[in-house]
Design a protein around this motif. Structure first.
Motif, PDB file in Angstrom:
ATOM      1  N   GLN A  14       0.851  -1.193   0.000  1.00  0.00           N
ATOM      2  CA  GLN A  14       0.000   0.000   0.000  1.00  0.00           C
ATOM      3  C   GLN A  14       0.883   1.238   0.000  1.00  0.00           C
ATOM      4  O   GLN A  14       1.814   1.341   0.804  1.00  0.00           O
ATOM      5  CB  GLN A  14      -0.899   0.020   1.243  1.00  0.00           C
ATOM      6  N   LEU A  15       0.604   2.148  -0.910  1.00  0.00           N
ATOM      7  CA  LEU A  15       1.449   3.338  -1.042  1.00  0.00           C
ATOM      8  C   LEU A  15       0.611   4.607  -0.899  1.00  0.00           C
ATOM      9  O   LEU A  15       0.051   5.109  -1.880  1.00  0.00           O
ATOM     10  CB  LEU A  15       2.145   3.336  -2.396  1.00  0.00           C
ATOM     11  N   PRO A  16       0.514   5.148   0.306  1.00  0.00           N
ATOM     12  CA  PRO A  16      -0.231   6.393   0.478  1.00  0.00           C
ATOM     13  C   PRO A  16       0.387   7.520  -0.358  1.00  0.00           C
ATOM     14  O   PRO A  16       1.575   7.481  -0.706  1.00  0.00           O
ATOM     15  CB  PRO A  16      -0.091   6.688   1.975  1.00  0.00           C
ATOM     16  N   SER A  17      -0.421   8.501  -0.621  1.00  0.00           N
ATOM     17  CA  SER A  17       0.041   9.691  -1.352  1.00  0.00           C
ATOM     18  C   SER A  17       1.223  10.347  -0.624  1.00  0.00           C
ATOM     19  O   SER A  17       1.254  10.397   0.604  1.00  0.00           O
ATOM     20  CB  SER A  17      -1.135  10.671  -1.434  1.00  0.00           C
ATOM     21  N   MET A  18       2.201  10.851  -1.404  1.00  0.00           N
ATOM     22  CA  MET A  18       3.322  11.637  -0.875  1.00  0.00           C
ATOM     23  C   MET A  18       4.135  10.869   0.172  1.00  0.00           C
ATOM     24  O   MET A  18       4.394  11.334   1.277  1.00  0.00           O
ATOM     25  CB  MET A  18       2.815  12.967  -0.286  1.00  0.00           C
ATOM     26  N   THR A  19       4.547   9.676  -0.230  1.00  0.00           N
ATOM     27  CA  THR A  19       5.355   8.840   0.663  1.00  0.00           C
ATOM     28  C   THR A  19       6.487   8.183  -0.106  1.00  0.00           C
ATOM     29  O   THR A  19       6.420   8.005  -1.320  1.00  0.00           O
ATOM     30  CB  THR A  19       4.524   7.698   1.280  1.00  0.00           C
ATOM     31  N   GLN A  20       7.530   7.803   0.634  1.00  0.00           N
ATOM     32  CA  GLN A  20       8.557   6.913   0.104  1.00  0.00           C
ATOM     33  C   GLN A  20       8.688   5.761   1.096  1.00  0.00           C
ATOM     34  O   GLN A  20       8.782   5.975   2.309  1.00  0.00           O
ATOM     35  CB  GLN A  20       9.888   7.653  -0.042  1.00  0.00           C
ATOM     36  N   THR A  21       8.682   4.527   0.585  1.00  0.00           N
ATOM     37  CA  THR A  21       8.683   3.349   1.454  1.00  0.00           C
ATOM     38  C   THR A  21       9.720   2.362   0.947  1.00  0.00           C
ATOM     39  O   THR A  21       9.907   2.227  -0.262  1.00  0.00           O
ATOM     40  CB  THR A  21       7.289   2.681   1.464  1.00  0.00           C
ATOM     41  N   SER A  22      10.388   1.686   1.886  1.00  0.00           N
ATOM     42  CA  SER A  22      11.261   0.564   1.526  1.00  0.00           C
ATOM     43  C   SER A  22      10.649  -0.706   2.092  1.00  0.00           C
ATOM     44  O   SER A  22      10.371  -0.780   3.298  1.00  0.00           O
ATOM     45  CB  SER A  22      12.657   0.750   2.117  1.00  0.00           C
ATOM     46  N   TYR A  23      10.413  -1.681   1.209  1.00  0.00           N
ATOM     47  CA  TYR A  23       9.905  -2.993   1.629  1.00  0.00           C
ATOM     48  C   TYR A  23      11.059  -3.977   1.514  1.00  0.00           C
ATOM     49  O   TYR A  23      11.685  -4.100   0.456  1.00  0.00           O
ATOM     50  CB  TYR A  23       8.745  -3.425   0.726  1.00  0.00           C
ATOM     51  N   VAL A  24      11.320  -4.676   2.612  1.00  0.00           N
ATOM     52  CA  VAL A  24      12.458  -5.593   2.665  1.00  0.00           C
ATOM     53  C   VAL A  24      11.938  -7.028   2.674  1.00  0.00           C
ATOM     54  O   VAL A  24      10.977  -7.346   3.394  1.00  0.00           O
ATOM     55  CB  VAL A  24      13.309  -5.322   3.918  1.00  0.00           C
ATOM     56  N   PHE A  25      12.569  -7.871   1.857  1.00  0.00           N
ATOM     57  CA  PHE A  25      12.194  -9.286   1.748  1.00  0.00           C
ATOM     58  C   PHE A  25      13.445 -10.142   1.906  1.00  0.00           C
ATOM     59  O   PHE A  25      14.498  -9.818   1.341  1.00  0.00           O
ATOM     60  CB  PHE A  25      11.607  -9.574   0.357  1.00  0.00           C
ATOM     61  N   ASN A  26      13.328 -11.217   2.629  1.00  0.00           N
ATOM     62  CA  ASN A  26      14.398 -12.215   2.613  1.00  0.00           C
ATOM     63  C   ASN A  26      14.189 -13.133   1.421  1.00  0.00           C
ATOM     64  O   ASN A  26      13.049 -13.424   1.031  1.00  0.00           O
ATOM     65  CB  ASN A  26      14.381 -13.058   3.887  1.00  0.00           C
ATOM     66  N   LYS A  27      15.289 -13.635   0.872  1.00  0.00           N
ATOM     67  CA  LYS A  27      15.211 -14.740  -0.077  1.00  0.00           C
ATOM     68  C   LYS A  27      15.107 -15.987   0.792  1.00  0.00           C
ATOM     69  O   LYS A  27      16.048 -16.305   1.520  1.00  0.00           O
ATOM     70  CB  LYS A  27      16.450 -14.753  -0.969  1.00  0.00           C
ATOM     71  N   CYS A  28      13.961 -16.611   0.784  1.00  0.00           N
ATOM     72  CA  CYS A  28      13.699 -17.611   1.824  1.00  0.00           C
ATOM     73  C   CYS A  28      13.390 -18.979   1.217  1.00  0.00           C
ATOM     74  O   CYS A  28      13.320 -19.116   0.024  1.00  0.00           O
ATOM     75  CB  CYS A  28      12.544 -17.137   2.706  1.00  0.00           C
TER      76      CYS A  28
END
Ligand code: NAG
Ligand code: NAG
Length: 491
Positions: free
Chosen positions: A477-491
């Motif tokens: 989910q990306l709200p207006s006027m935001t910067q987000t980092s989503y982190v994933f493990n290679k699992c």
């Protein structure tokens, strides 16, 4: 060849359904070198702060809890002769040929050492040769002297050798930052030395020889010529670069022209065609106003510490990485006092004004010496740049993203996926006025582990991790006027 079990499983999962959103490619576009910023000119002020604040700052810049920069640009000073602004007049080690005063520039050296202690790679850069070596015997409004290359390069190589021997991980030297600009007339606002195109090969050849003589030519790469705009690079390389290309590690450029995607692509493609195999690096930019989505973007005076301008600058970073596949990005001065208002006045540091400059990520009080205000004023730019500093590291690869749905298409320029041996990181911004959703499928099995968001009200705050429908499709989910980092493990 052994095929890991997980890749068979994920291949089955991925081929057994209709992919509904964007797809992360398994074929890397580029391998990153890093994210950095410059040590001009704030060390001269901040070195006068109490040790506790100096350490606070070093952690803000160089540790993963802070920006997590991988590169630091140390300014080798020319002595500041004829520079009227004392903060912008760095000391020089140079006394006379072969004679140096190593007590000088304790300010810059301190922060270089703090960066080095935290594992940050150092690039040394020069705005002007030591004043006695230039045509006008000044550190600005002056010119490189044809035939002085050996004297200048002996100085640079002696300085580099000394600090390498002290254990500083200096890997690059830029001997002529913005060589088209002397920053005159005198008295000047900063150092600068004109090195006309037909003098530049002499600088590179003499520096290569001086580094070689000290066994440093393989260790320290020469980067040139830090043209302030892409057009300057394109129009001037042809007159000098070809003869010294094998002695150059990377072609460093600035983006003070705030290029369109088309002109940036033309620069990179043209450079790649004429000088095959040479990387281009974005090594300096600052000072622009404009909107979060990049409209109205350009070089301008003004101070906007808000999420609007911070996202505008993130758009510049996304452009260098996603549009033209560059591998390195440097912000200009990491700290500035050009806030444009009295910083102790309530609201000053957090409000937009037209008198300051967007040249820093952190601001400080120009009156610290009299009022002992040692506070650091952290802009939204610090927090948005931290997403890149934390998740774009040397050796990581960029994985291009394709097949955006029509509702996601506007986000396409602003989705950066970096891959390490153990993780995928998705850095994404939404500079638009309405919320959006991004769905992504990875080329390997992934497990969401964390997410961090910067917005008007959040500073790299932990937020809801990406969610999975169990079919390998991840939703963010990306709200207006935001910067987000989503982190994933290679699992
Ligand atoms: C440096 O400043 C002095 C004193 O104002 C002036 O005479 C000289 O021309 C300046 N040098 C250059 C290169 O501008
Ligand atoms: C950047 O990489 C992408 C994906 O690999 C490629 O399509 C594009 O042509 C590259 N752009 C430039 C300017 O090299």
């Amino acid at each position: 060849m052994a095929i890991p079990t997980w890749s068979i499983i994920s291949a089955v999962v991925l081929t057994g359904r209709i992919v509904s959103g964007a797809v992360v490619s398994s074929t890397p576009a580029q391998t990153f070198h890093g994210i950095g910023g410059s040590g001009a000119w704030w060390p001269k002020d901040i070195h006068r702060y109490p040790e506790a604040q100096r350490q606070q700052l070093a952690n803000l810049l160089f540790s993963q809890d802070g920006l997590g920069l991988s590169g630091f640009r140390w300014n080798i000073g020319g002595g500041g002769v004829n520079v009227s602004n004392p903060t912008r007049a760095p000391e020089t080690f140079y006394v006379s040929p072969g004679s140096y005063d190593w007590e000088k520039d304790a300010q810059g050296v301190y922060f270089m050492q703090e960066a080095n202690k935290r594992g940050v790679e150092i690039t040394a850069f020069v705005n002007s040769a030591p004043a006695p070596l230039t045509a006008g015997r000044a550190s600005c409004n002056s010119n490189f002297v044809t035939g002085s290359g050996n004297a200048y390069s002996t100085f640079l190589a002696d300085v580099l050798q000394r600090f390498v021997q002290q254990g500083i991980n200096i890997r690059y030297i830029s001997p002529m930052n913005e060589p088209d600009n002397s920053f005159g007339p005198s008295p000047c606002g900063q150092e600068g030395m004109i090195v006309v195109p037909n003098q530049r090969a002499e600088v590179v050849n003499s520096l290569w020889n001086a580094l070689s003589a000290r066994g440093l030519a393989q260790r320290i790469g020469i980067i040139v010529d830090e043209a302030s705009t892409l057009n300057r690079g394109t129009s001037q390389y042809g007159t000098w670069l070809g003869s010294v290309l094998d002695k150059v590690a990377a072609l460093a450029h600035h983006t003070y022209d705030f290029p369109s995607d088309a002109s940036y692509t033309t620069y990179v493609a043209d450079t790649a065609r004429r000088f095959p195999g040479k990387r281009t690096w974005m090594t300096e930019v600052c000072c622009g106003m404009g909107n979060a989505d990049g409209t109205g973007r350009g070089w301008a005076q003004g101070y906007d510490p808000t999420i609007r301008n911070a996202l505008m600058w993130s758009g510049m970073v996304f452009q260098s990485f996603n549009v033209v596949n560059e591998t390195h990005y440097d912000w200009w001065v990491l700290l500035s006092k050009e806030v444009g208002c009295s910083v102790t006045t309530a609201g000053c540091a957090t409000s937009i004004n037209t008198a300051g400059w967007n040249d820093g990520l952190i601001y400080y009080d120009g009156n610290f010496a009299t009022n002992q205000n040692y506070q650091f004023y952290i802009t939204k730019h610090f927090w948005t740049y931290k997403h890149f500093g934390n998740f774009v590291k040397s050796g990581m690869q960029r994985l291009p993203v394709t097949s955006f749905t029509s509702s996601e298409a506007a986000l396409r320029p602003y989705v950066l996926v970096t891959s390490s041996p153990t993780q995928f990181n998705v850095i994404v911004m939404n500079p638009f006025s309405s919320a959006s959703t991004l769905t992504l499928t990875f080329p390997l099995r992934a497990c969401a582990t964390s997410a961090f968001r910067t917005s008007a009200s959040q500073d790299f705050a932990s937020v809801q991790i990406a969610t999975s429908g169990g079919n390998g499709v991840w939703t963010m989910q990306l709200p207006s006027m935001t910067q987000t980092s989503y982190v994933f493990n290679k699992c």
